[in-house]
Design an enzyme around this catalytic site. Structure first.
Site, short mmCIF file in Angstrom:
data_model
loop_
_atom_site.label_atom_id
_atom_site.label_comp_id
_atom_site.label_asym_id
_atom_site.label_seq_id
_atom_site.Cartn_x
_atom_site.Cartn_y
_atom_site.Cartn_z
N SER A 34 -4.67 -35.94 -2.58
CA SER A 34 -5.04 -36.84 -1.73
C SER A 34 -3.75 -38.28 -2.07
CB SER A 34 -6.25 -37.32 -1.95
OG SER A 34 -6.63 -37.67 -3.18
N ASP A 332 -10.27 -47.19 -2.19
CA ASP A 332 -11.67 -46.61 -2.13
C ASP A 332 -11.83 -46.16 -3.48
OD1 ASP A 332 -10.37 -44.18 -2.41
OD2 ASP A 332 -10.94 -43.27 -0.31
N HIS A 335 -8.67 -44.24 -4.72
CA HIS A 335 -7.16 -44.30 -4.36
C HIS A 335 -6.79 -45.52 -4.26
CE1 HIS A 335 -9.30 -40.57 -2.52
NE2 HIS A 335 -7.93 -39.96 -3.01
#
Ligand SMILES: *[C@@H]1O[C@H](CO)[C@@H](O)[C@H](O)[C@H]1NC(C)=O
Ligand SMILES: *[C@@H]1O[C@H](CO)[C@@H](O)[C@H](O)[C@H]1NC(C)=O
Ligand SMILES: *[C@@H]1O[C@H](CO)[C@@H](O)[C@H](O)[C@H]1NC(C)=O
Ligand SMILES: *[C@@H]1O[C@H](CO)[C@@H](O)[C@H](O)[C@H]1NC(C)=O
Ligand SMILES: *[C@@H]1O[C@H](CO)[C@@H](O)[C@H](O)[C@H]1NC(C)=O
Length: 369
Positions: A34, A332, A335
């Site tokens: 991610s 978040d 991240h």
């Protein structure tokens, strides 16, 4: 006509009095999770499919969140910009098949090991997509031009974080919201063996990219997993989760050794290892030194440290959203923000040897192989 090799220049064509330096075209291929996914998971069909929704993307992509797990740009976006390339597209984007600038295979939640998060594009699957890309390049550009592109290309890898999260936190696909942080202590024998399995799978993929012609490799170390907002939640009022931090450090130390060994055994193998772990830890621990106001609590999410993955999800529990992500290190629960990514990218691009080496990204993009 004389062709001459000069660093950073593929060939200098001398034709009567005209001297034309022909700059190498350097594609950019991205393998990762991610932290590097530019939208592949939007196009998955199973459980790992994501939908892009605000506030993801809000800082840069505005009304059109792209599937990046960030408020804006991620590291490959900045590196592509510095290398004078366009934004590198996700492999699964429908209709996209011109790979001369490179392509992004990264998939949120993905691990090096297939069992880490079923449904994502784990590393070997990313490699199989890369093999399709090389075939397509050969058809489109011809064998010799394709070979030149693959050799000049820079290959960026950032993976392993999800593999260690999976075993240490019993948490699969944290970026997709499945958090089960009931951890149980792992034995040191298990940790060592697990890291060896993860790294040998990574090594076999690096060797296959090398066999396809790849010579210029960039790696990010695994980040400070124990200190992500998502992992501070369960660890009391202060401090970071223990086991997963130990695993991340073990992996990173072993990775640097593996890369030095590859450099000795594979002729022409050039690499840069970026100490992402330390760079992000410093910003988390000493936010104000780097121009941030908040280093531990995420901009978007809920619960302690906003460490629950509720950002962008509607439901019974609303999530918190900060008004200015540029003041935060973490967007978040797991991240970094675009502003943090920009600083990290600047280090990866042109940082000193203690942060990235033996080559930094700029040196790899500038060097003809
Ligand atoms: C998802 O399903 C569609 C329709 O069946 C198919 O065309 C596509 O290739 C699938 N995507 C992936 C990543 O498997
Ligand atoms: C692929 O894209 C490049 C620019 O990025 C362009 O120069 C080239 O003509 C394109 N090739 C094809 C076959 O469309
Ligand atoms: C969470 O992990 C624990 C330990 O592995 C397991 O026993 C439990 O069933 C898991 N819970 C969920 C909801 O997956
Ligand atoms: C890769 O990982 C699997 C577990 O997923 C393991 O069984 C296998 O031995 C590893 N392969 C290599 C080359 O180390
Ligand atoms: C969440 O709710 C807002 C306001 O009701 C709506 O505009 C938005 O489309 C919803 N987002 C998702 C992902 O369901």
């Amino acid at each position: 006509m004389i062709g001459k090799q000069v660093p950073g220049i593929c060939a200098v064509l001398v034709w009567t009095i005209l001297v034309i330096p022909a700059k190498c075209h350097t594609p950019f291929f991205i393998f990762g999770d991610s932290l590097l996914d530019a939208g592949n998971n939007l196009y998955l069909n199973g459980t790992a499919k994501i939908t892009a929704s605000l506030p993801y993307g809000e800082t840069f992509f505005k009304e059109n969140p792209t599937g990046r797990v960030c408020d804006g740009r991620i590291i490959p976006d900045f590196i592509a910009e510095y290398a004078n390339l366009p934004l590198i597209k996700p492999y699964l984007e429908p209709g996209f098949s011109n790979y001369t600038d490179g392509v992004n295979f990264a998939s949120a939640g993905a691990g090096i090991l297939p069992e880490t998060s079923p449904g994502t594009i784990y590393l070997k699957l990313q490699l199989s997509y890369f093999e399709k890309v090389t075939e397509k390049l050969k058809q489109q550009e011809g064998e010799s031009k394709a070979a030149e592109l693959l050799t000049n290309a820079v290959y960026l890898f950032s993976m392993g974080g999800n593999d260690y999260m999976h075993v240490a936190m019993k948490s699969t696909m944290p970026s997709l919201g499945n958090t089960n942080t009931t951890s149980q202590p792992l034995t040191s024998t298990f940790k060592k063996q697990y890291a060896i399995t993860v790294l040998s799978n990574l090594t076999s993929v690096i060797k296959q990219v090398y066999a396809t012609g790849g010579r210029k490799f960039l790696f990010q170390t695994v980040g400070p997993l124990g200190c992500m907002p998502s992992n501070r939640i369960g660890s009391g009022s202060k401090g970071c989760a223990h086991d997963v931090s130990v695993l991340a450090k073990m992996h990173n130390t072993a990775l640097s050794k593996v890369l030095l060994r590859l450099q000795k055994t594979l002729p022409g193998f050039k690499h840069g290892l970026f100490d992402y772990y330390s760079a992000l830890s410093e910003r988390t621990n000493y936010a104000s030194r780097f121009g941030f106001e908040e280093g531990q609590t995420a901009c978007c999410g809920s619960g302690n440290y906003n460490g629950q993955f509720t950002c962008g999800k509607n439901g019974t529990n609303a999530y918190n959203l900060c008004s200015d992500p540029t003041k935060y290190v973490w967007f978040d629960a797991a991240h970094p923000t675009e502003s943090a990514n920009k600083q990290l990218s600047d280090l990866l691009w042109a940082g000193p040897l203690r942060v990235v080496g033996p080559y930094n990204a700029k040196a790899l993009f500038d060097t003809a192989s």
